[in-house]
Write a protein that holds these residues in place. Structure first.
Motif, PDB file in Angstrom:
ATOM      1  N   UNK A   1      21.080  19.651  10.644  1.00 40.94           N
ATOM      2  CA  UNK A   1      20.990  19.823  12.161  1.00 40.94           C
ATOM      3  C   UNK A   1      22.517  20.117  12.983  1.00 40.94           C
ATOM      4  N   UNK A   2      23.438  19.569  12.319  1.00 41.20           N
ATOM      5  CA  UNK A   2      24.915  19.825  12.701  1.00 41.20           C
ATOM      6  C   UNK A   2      25.226  21.261  12.473  1.00 41.20           C
ATOM      7  N   UNK A   3      24.740  21.635  11.018  1.00 38.41           N
ATOM      8  CA  UNK A   3      25.080  22.827  10.732  1.00 38.41           C
ATOM      9  C   UNK A   3      24.571  23.912  11.500  1.00 38.41           C
TER      10      UNK A   3
ATOM     11  N   UNK B   1      29.413  19.718   4.274  1.00 37.58           N
ATOM     12  CA  UNK B   1      29.436  18.919   3.092  1.00 37.58           C
ATOM     13  C   UNK B   1      28.226  19.091   2.267  1.00 37.58           C
ATOM     14  N   UNK B   2      27.466  20.113   2.573  1.00 38.85           N
ATOM     15  CA  UNK B   2      26.141  20.256   1.693  1.00 38.85           C
ATOM     16  C   UNK B   2      26.250  21.576   0.842  1.00 38.85           C
ATOM     17  N   UNK B   3      25.874  21.538  -0.423  1.00 41.25           N
ATOM     18  CA  UNK B   3      26.001  22.418  -1.357  1.00 41.25           C
ATOM     19  C   UNK B   3      24.959  23.595  -0.935  1.00 41.25           C
ATOM     20  N   UNK B   4      25.160  24.756  -2.038  1.00 38.33           N
ATOM     21  CA  UNK B   4      24.534  26.120  -1.654  1.00 38.33           C
ATOM     22  C   UNK B   4      22.981  25.642  -2.105  1.00 38.33           C
ATOM     23  N   UNK B   5      22.753  24.881  -3.095  1.00 35.39           N
ATOM     24  CA  UNK B   5      21.509  24.419  -3.697  1.00 35.39           C
ATOM     25  C   UNK B   5      20.471  24.035  -2.498  1.00 35.39           C
ATOM     26  N   UNK B   6      21.462  22.918  -1.592  1.00 36.98           N
ATOM     27  CA  UNK B   6      20.701  22.667  -0.535  1.00 36.98           C
ATOM     28  C   UNK B   6      19.871  23.326   0.492  1.00 36.98           C
TER      29      UNK B   6
ATOM     30  N   UNK C   1      27.685  29.067   4.961  1.00 35.50           N
ATOM     31  CA  UNK C   1      29.260  28.568   5.292  1.00 35.50           C
ATOM     32  C   UNK C   1      29.376  27.354   6.120  1.00 35.50           C
ATOM     33  N   UNK C   2      28.118  27.437   6.839  1.00 35.69           N
ATOM     34  CA  UNK C   2      28.138  26.204   7.847  1.00 35.69           C
ATOM     35  C   UNK C   2      27.482  25.011   7.146  1.00 35.69           C
TER      36      UNK C   2
END
Length: 261
Positions: free
Chosen positions: A156-158, A134-139, A128-129
């Protein structure tokens, strides 16, 4: 009964710290209001990072008082310190991701290790974070080594917001990024801090970042806060040190050592 809404989230009074003969902090006085975003500016070696470490308890000040939500935290250790630090999230200067963990495990680290959350629930929150920055699940399944500099900052922000902390520290959040990616990170910081309703304390020498993410700016010079005011007033501070710094001029009251004596 104390009205907690008027109690500063962070208060520093007369905070001093030396390392041997080198005086780094010489009596820092600073209040950070609930929900405020404060940016500390200042040159390299001015004591910005040491100030953050004093608040986190990583460095013990030689003198002065530090309060978090009205509770004095100087001298705390063990569980008492852990309780205070669980209120704080941090985006480190170089993201400081663990190479041995994949991306989602990095984001969930505080949830699992700090709060004892189960792996499945922590993983769901981590994804979720990641989506929030703005990062996809694959990341989430990648290793830190597979990420670009901008992606590492997002991860790092997440991680910094995963526990939904009341306070977030940002240590040079745009260092090493190109101007466009730096602006993307600044936008994400503003969005995530606003959404959480968090109090933010940032240190930077990037004036574009300071103007974007700060409600108020304070300048640290030779171990003291020499000016503080709304970000809109920084171009008319009336302080020669601030004016020289924000305009990047070599000439002025701030003298930089450019060669070894």
């Amino acid at each position: 009964m104390t009205d907690t809404s008027t109690v500063p989230m962070i208060r520093m009074q007369g905070v001093a710290k030396s390392f041997g003969p080198k005086k780094v902090l010489r009596g820092v006085d600073l209040d950070l209001a609930r929900g405020e975003s404060l940016v500390i500016i200042g040159g390299s070696g001015s004591g910005k990072s040491v100030m953050l470490k004093c608040i986190l308890g990583l460095v013990e000040p030689d003198a002065g008082v530090i309060e978090v939500e009205g509770t004095e935290v100087t001298g705390l250790s063990g569980q008492a310190r852990d309780t205070v630090n669980r209120k704080i999230g941090m985006l480190f200067q170089n993201a400081a991701l663990f190479d041995s963990l994949n991306v989602w495990q990095n984001v969930a680290f505080g949830l699992i290790q700090g709060e004892g959350m189960g792996s499945k629930q922590a993983k769901d929150i981590a994804y979720d974070k990641l989506a929030a920055v703005g990062l996809s699940a694959e990341v989430g399944e990648l290793s830190p080594a597979e990420l670009s500099g901008g992606m590492k900052k997002r991860v790092g922000l997440a991680r910094a917001i995963a526990t939904e902390p009341a306070i977030i520290f940002f240590d040079e959040p745009t260092t090493g990024l190109d101007p466009i990616m730096a602006d993307v990170i600044n936008e994400l910081i503003v969005e995530t801090v606003t959404k959480l309703g968090a109090t933010a304390l940032s240190i930077t020498h990037d004036m574009a970042s300071a103007r974007k993410i700060g409600h108020r700016v304070a300048m640290l010079f030779e171990g003291r806060i020499i000016w503080t005011g709304p970000v809109e007033e920084i171009d008319h501070s009336g302080n020669d040190h601030v004016d020289q710094f924000i305009n990047g001029r070599a000439e002025g009251p701030i003298r930089m050592q450019v060669r070894a004596p």
